[in-house]
Each structure stands twice: as C-alpha cells, then as structure tokens.
Design an enzyme around this catalytic site. Structure first.
Site, mmCIF file in Angstrom:
data_model
loop_
_atom_site.group_PDB
_atom_site.id
_atom_site.type_symbol
_atom_site.label_atom_id
_atom_site.label_comp_id
_atom_site.label_asym_id
_atom_site.label_seq_id
_atom_site.Cartn_x
_atom_site.Cartn_y
_atom_site.Cartn_z
ATOM 1 N N HIS A 97 0.758 -1.663 -0.231
ATOM 2 C CA HIS A 97 0.411 -0.581 -0.062
ATOM 3 C C HIS A 97 0.530 1.553 -0.130
ATOM 4 O O HIS A 97 0.940 1.804 1.098
ATOM 5 C CB HIS A 97 -0.758 -0.118 0.844
ATOM 6 C CG HIS A 97 -2.019 1.316 0.989
ATOM 7 N ND1 HIS A 97 -3.343 0.927 1.645
ATOM 8 C CD2 HIS A 97 -1.831 2.677 0.566
ATOM 9 C CE1 HIS A 97 -3.935 2.141 2.086
ATOM 10 N NE2 HIS A 97 -2.775 3.000 1.522
ATOM 11 N N HIS A 142 1.122 4.741 -2.062
ATOM 12 C CA HIS A 142 0.938 6.020 -3.493
ATOM 13 C C HIS A 142 2.592 6.761 -4.126
ATOM 14 O O HIS A 142 2.866 7.199 -3.174
ATOM 15 C CB HIS A 142 0.504 6.811 -2.762
ATOM 16 C CG HIS A 142 -1.328 6.435 -2.964
ATOM 17 N ND1 HIS A 142 -2.337 5.884 -3.199
ATOM 18 C CD2 HIS A 142 -1.045 5.963 -1.532
ATOM 19 C CE1 HIS A 142 -3.244 5.595 -2.473
ATOM 20 N NE2 HIS A 142 -2.806 5.049 -0.919
ATOM 21 N N HIS A 192 -9.522 1.294 -1.187
ATOM 22 C CA HIS A 192 -9.355 1.930 0.150
ATOM 23 C C HIS A 192 -11.220 1.795 0.830
ATOM 24 O O HIS A 192 -11.414 2.396 -0.101
ATOM 25 C CB HIS A 192 -9.310 3.022 -0.031
ATOM 26 C CG HIS A 192 -8.259 3.272 -0.706
ATOM 27 N ND1 HIS A 192 -6.716 2.767 -1.497
ATOM 28 C CD2 HIS A 192 -6.582 4.481 0.562
ATOM 29 C CE1 HIS A 192 -5.813 3.435 -1.140
ATOM 30 N NE2 HIS A 192 -5.523 3.532 -0.798
ATOM 31 N N GLU A 223 -11.152 3.463 6.005
ATOM 32 C CA GLU A 223 -10.042 4.411 6.532
ATOM 33 C C GLU A 223 -10.711 5.241 7.660
ATOM 34 O O GLU A 223 -10.703 5.798 8.444
ATOM 35 C CB GLU A 223 -9.498 5.012 5.303
ATOM 36 C CG GLU A 223 -7.637 5.986 6.137
ATOM 37 C CD GLU A 223 -7.462 6.401 4.564
ATOM 38 O OE1 GLU A 223 -7.888 6.623 3.308
ATOM 39 O OE2 GLU A 223 -6.501 6.862 4.984
ATOM 40 N N ASP A 258 1.657 3.782 3.019
ATOM 41 C CA ASP A 258 1.089 4.675 2.549
ATOM 42 C C ASP A 258 1.505 6.015 1.809
ATOM 43 O O ASP A 258 1.107 6.061 0.059
ATOM 44 C CB ASP A 258 -0.313 5.311 3.498
ATOM 45 C CG ASP A 258 -1.335 5.290 2.671
ATOM 46 O OD1 ASP A 258 -1.801 4.949 1.548
ATOM 47 O OD2 ASP A 258 -2.267 5.792 3.497
ATOM 48 N N ASP A 259 1.909 7.182 1.871
ATOM 49 C CA ASP A 259 2.305 8.014 2.066
ATOM 50 C C ASP A 259 3.501 8.786 2.423
ATOM 51 O O ASP A 259 3.900 9.797 3.123
ATOM 52 C CB ASP A 259 1.761 9.492 1.458
ATOM 53 C CG ASP A 259 -0.025 8.829 0.742
ATOM 54 O OD1 ASP A 259 0.197 8.841 -0.830
ATOM 55 O OD2 ASP A 259 -0.284 8.285 1.429
HETATM 56 N N1 HPA Z 1 -6.335 7.217 1.335
HETATM 57 C C1 HPA Z 1 -7.434 7.843 0.283
HETATM 58 N N2 HPA Z 1 -7.111 8.060 -0.904
HETATM 59 C C2 HPA Z 1 -5.118 8.453 -0.608
HETATM 60 C C3 HPA Z 1 -4.408 7.875 0.106
HETATM 61 C C4 HPA Z 1 -5.602 7.476 1.189
HETATM 62 O O1 HPA Z 1 -4.402 7.371 2.585
HETATM 63 N N3 HPA Z 1 -3.389 8.239 0.041
HETATM 64 C C5 HPA Z 1 -2.985 8.574 -1.372
HETATM 65 N N4 HPA Z 1 -4.479 8.609 -1.743
HETATM 66 ZN ZN ZN Z 2 -3.953 4.284 0.755
#
Ligand code: HPA
Ligand code: ZN
Length: 331
Positions: free
Chosen positions: A14, A16, A194, A197, A275-276
């Site tokens: 996971h 991006h 996703h 969250e 994630d990021d």
């Molecule tokens: N959630 C939803 N969209 C996203 C995320 C995330 O954590 N990171 C990049 N786009």
């Molecule tokens: Zn994500």
C-alpha cells in the site's frame, strides 16, 4: 526489535508513488520545470504537512504532484522510492499511481506510465526488488471518468497487476464504481479498494459483497462489525494497514489505538505499509517500528506481519512460499 524489523524481508502493498515525493525532490523538479510553488523552502513545505483529516492531506498531495510533468520526473520519483525500499530490505512492492491526477493537468497517460515502468524496471535491476503496478481511480470523480482513464490505459493494461480506488472516501462508496470494477475484473486485473479508513464498516462490506475485491486497503473500521470480520477471515483477504498514515490523518489518535494488534489477534491477514511516506513521516521500517512500540508487539507478531506481506501480495504461489520460507528460517 529494530534490527529484527530491518533485517526481515518485507513486501509493501500500500504505497502511492505520488505520496513518496519528498520535499527535496519536489523542489528540484519544480525548479527544472520552471514551476513556482507557494513555499520558499523545503522546511516551510514540510511545516505544511499537518493534517486533521484525509481531505486536508489530499489537498496538499494533489498540489504536490503538480510539479510532475515529464517522463523523467516520474522516473526519478519511482527510482527514489525503490532506492528507499532497498534500504529497508523491502523485496517486493505493489504500488499505486493516480493517472487522473496527471491527465487532468494535460500530462499524457503514456508519459506517466513510461516513467514509472522504467523506474521500476531499473530498480529491479539495481536492487532485485520485484514490483506490481496498480492503477488507482479517484473516487471523488465519476465512474464515467474512470471508464475514460481505463480506455486510455488500454495499450498499457499488460503492465498493471490490478486497479485500486483512492481519494476522498466519505460520500463515495465502492458501489459507485461497480460497473467499472466489473470491467476491470473482466480484463484480468486484480481489484483492491480503499475502504474503512474514514468511511464506515458498510463500505468494507460493499467492497466485499458488491465488488468482490481481492484486497482491502486500510479496512480499519471493519473491526466494528464482527460478522464482517468473520467473512474477511473466511476469504483470507489481506488488509493493508498504514500506521503512520492513520496517526497523521487522525484515523487513530494514538499509536496504541492502531488496529494492527487487534487484527493479528483476530487472525486477519493484516499487513503494515507506508501509504504516503513523504507526507506521513516514515517508510516501511519506521511503520513496523511504530506499531511494535505503540502496541508492544512480540517478535512473533512482527514475523507474522512480514509473512502476511508476501501471502497478501499478487505474487504467484511459488514465489510467495519462497519468501515465507526465508522468513521462517530467519531468527
Ligand atoms: N487515502 C485515500 N486516498 C489516498 C491516500 C489515502 O491514504 N493516499 C493517497 N491517496
Ligand atoms: Zn492509501
């Protein structure tokens, strides 16, 4: 524990790519593309990385990716990420990219994919890190927009292992994209979304029952529904949890609230991911360390997370088993 985390082979499921754009690289690319950004220094930009929810992050994330324009930019972004993975002993990555974040700005689909694919290929040659590329749809846009990007992706579909669904979750349930995801499944792509969250457990339920996903990204709020937990377990679906992201976006208010321990104890196939990482303060090992500390995980838990990262991947069974064997032999 940190040495054990560092030395275990791991897969990241996971991530991006656009969220791995570090401020230093963002500034360098902005300069060479002659793009002005509303921050005077790397430090000032980093200071802006304080979020109280998903949308506040997304606003900055979309702004950041505006500097990416040429094939070289996407290549450099990808290369920097794969190099960082090597430092954390990540052996396999399945990465998302957001084509609509680029085509909407007039960047050709081909420019984006060529840069990323060659970055992944060279990364594999340099470090032996294998990869899968996942094209992610932006859920705040329409299903028709999604079909348009799928049409543009047609010549490249062989480069992708699957599709994903990201961006603003609330108000954009999985069902909004049911025809698009059915079409992607028919094209032979794996499906991931996703869900849970910020959105409710019902979104995870929809992703399972209405879409038939192969994997769930985040999935935190599934824990609110015991029957759903049983079904995720029955299907052995992997949940890609992102601890530092959850903390940064206030999905949890303290690392002790991370769902990783509860998911492990429930026998769910949970994994740990970044994630990021450029926005949330850490790559894979930092995420493992954060849950190890915040949840007092044992070395058996850490080993299970590493095993899950391969068994939950889209690798073939033989490759999965060879990584699992390596982890089991690891002391
Ligand atoms: N959630 C939803 N969209 C996203 C995320 C995330 O954590 N990171 C990049 N786009
Ligand atoms: Zn994500």
């Amino acid at each position: 524990m940190n040495e054990r985390i560092a030395s275990l082979p791991k897969a990241e499921l996971h991530l991006h790519l656009e969220g791995s754009l570090e401020p230093e690289l963002l500034f360098r690319i902005a300069q060479r593309n002659d793009i002005s950004i509303p921050f005077s220094s790397v430090d000032e930009l980093r200071q802006a990385y304080r979020f109280s929810n998903l949308q506040e992050f997304l606003d900055i994330y979309y702004q950041g990716m505006n500097v990416l324009q040429t094939e070289q930019d996407f290549y450099d972004l990808t290369t920097a990420y794969v190099d960082r993975c090597a430092a954390d002993n990540v052996r396999h990555v399945e990465v998302f990219f957001d084509p609509q974040g680029h085509t909407a700005r007039g960047i050709a689909f081909e420019t984006v994919v060529k840069g990323i694919v060659s970055g992944l290929k060279d990364g594999e040659a340099r470090h032996g890190i294998s990869s899968g590329l996942i094209m992610s749809f932006l859920r705040h846009l329409s299903e028709a927009d999604g079909f348009e990007v799928l049409r543009q992706a047609e010549p490249w579909l062989g480069q992708f292992v699957g599709v994903g669904l990201d961006s603003s979750e609330l108000g954009h349930p999985p069902i909004k994209f049911s025809r698009l995801f059915t079409e992607c499944r028919n094209q032979g792509l794996k499906l991931s979304m996703h869900a849970g969250e910020e959105g409710p457990a019902d979104y995870v339920r929809e992703a399972l029952y209405e879409i038939g996903v192969d994997r769930i990204d985040h999935g935190n709020r599934a824990l609110e529904d015991p029957e759903l937990v049983d079904e995720i377990k029955r299907r052995n679906l992997c949940l890609t949890v992102c601890p530092l992201s959850n903390l940064a976006l206030k999905v949890v208010s303290h690392m002790s609230e991370s769902p990783v321990h509860r998911m492990l104890e429930a026998g769910l196939a949970v994994t740990v991911n970044s994630d990021d990482p450029a926005y949330f303060g850490g790559y894979m090992n930092a995420n493992y360390q954060a849950v190890a500390d915040g949840l007092s995980l044992t070395s058996a838990h850490i080993r299970q997370l590493a095993i899950n990262s391969f068994t939950g991947s889209f690798l073939d069974d033989e490759t999965k088993m060879s990584f699992v064997n390596e982890i089991e032999k690891h002391d």
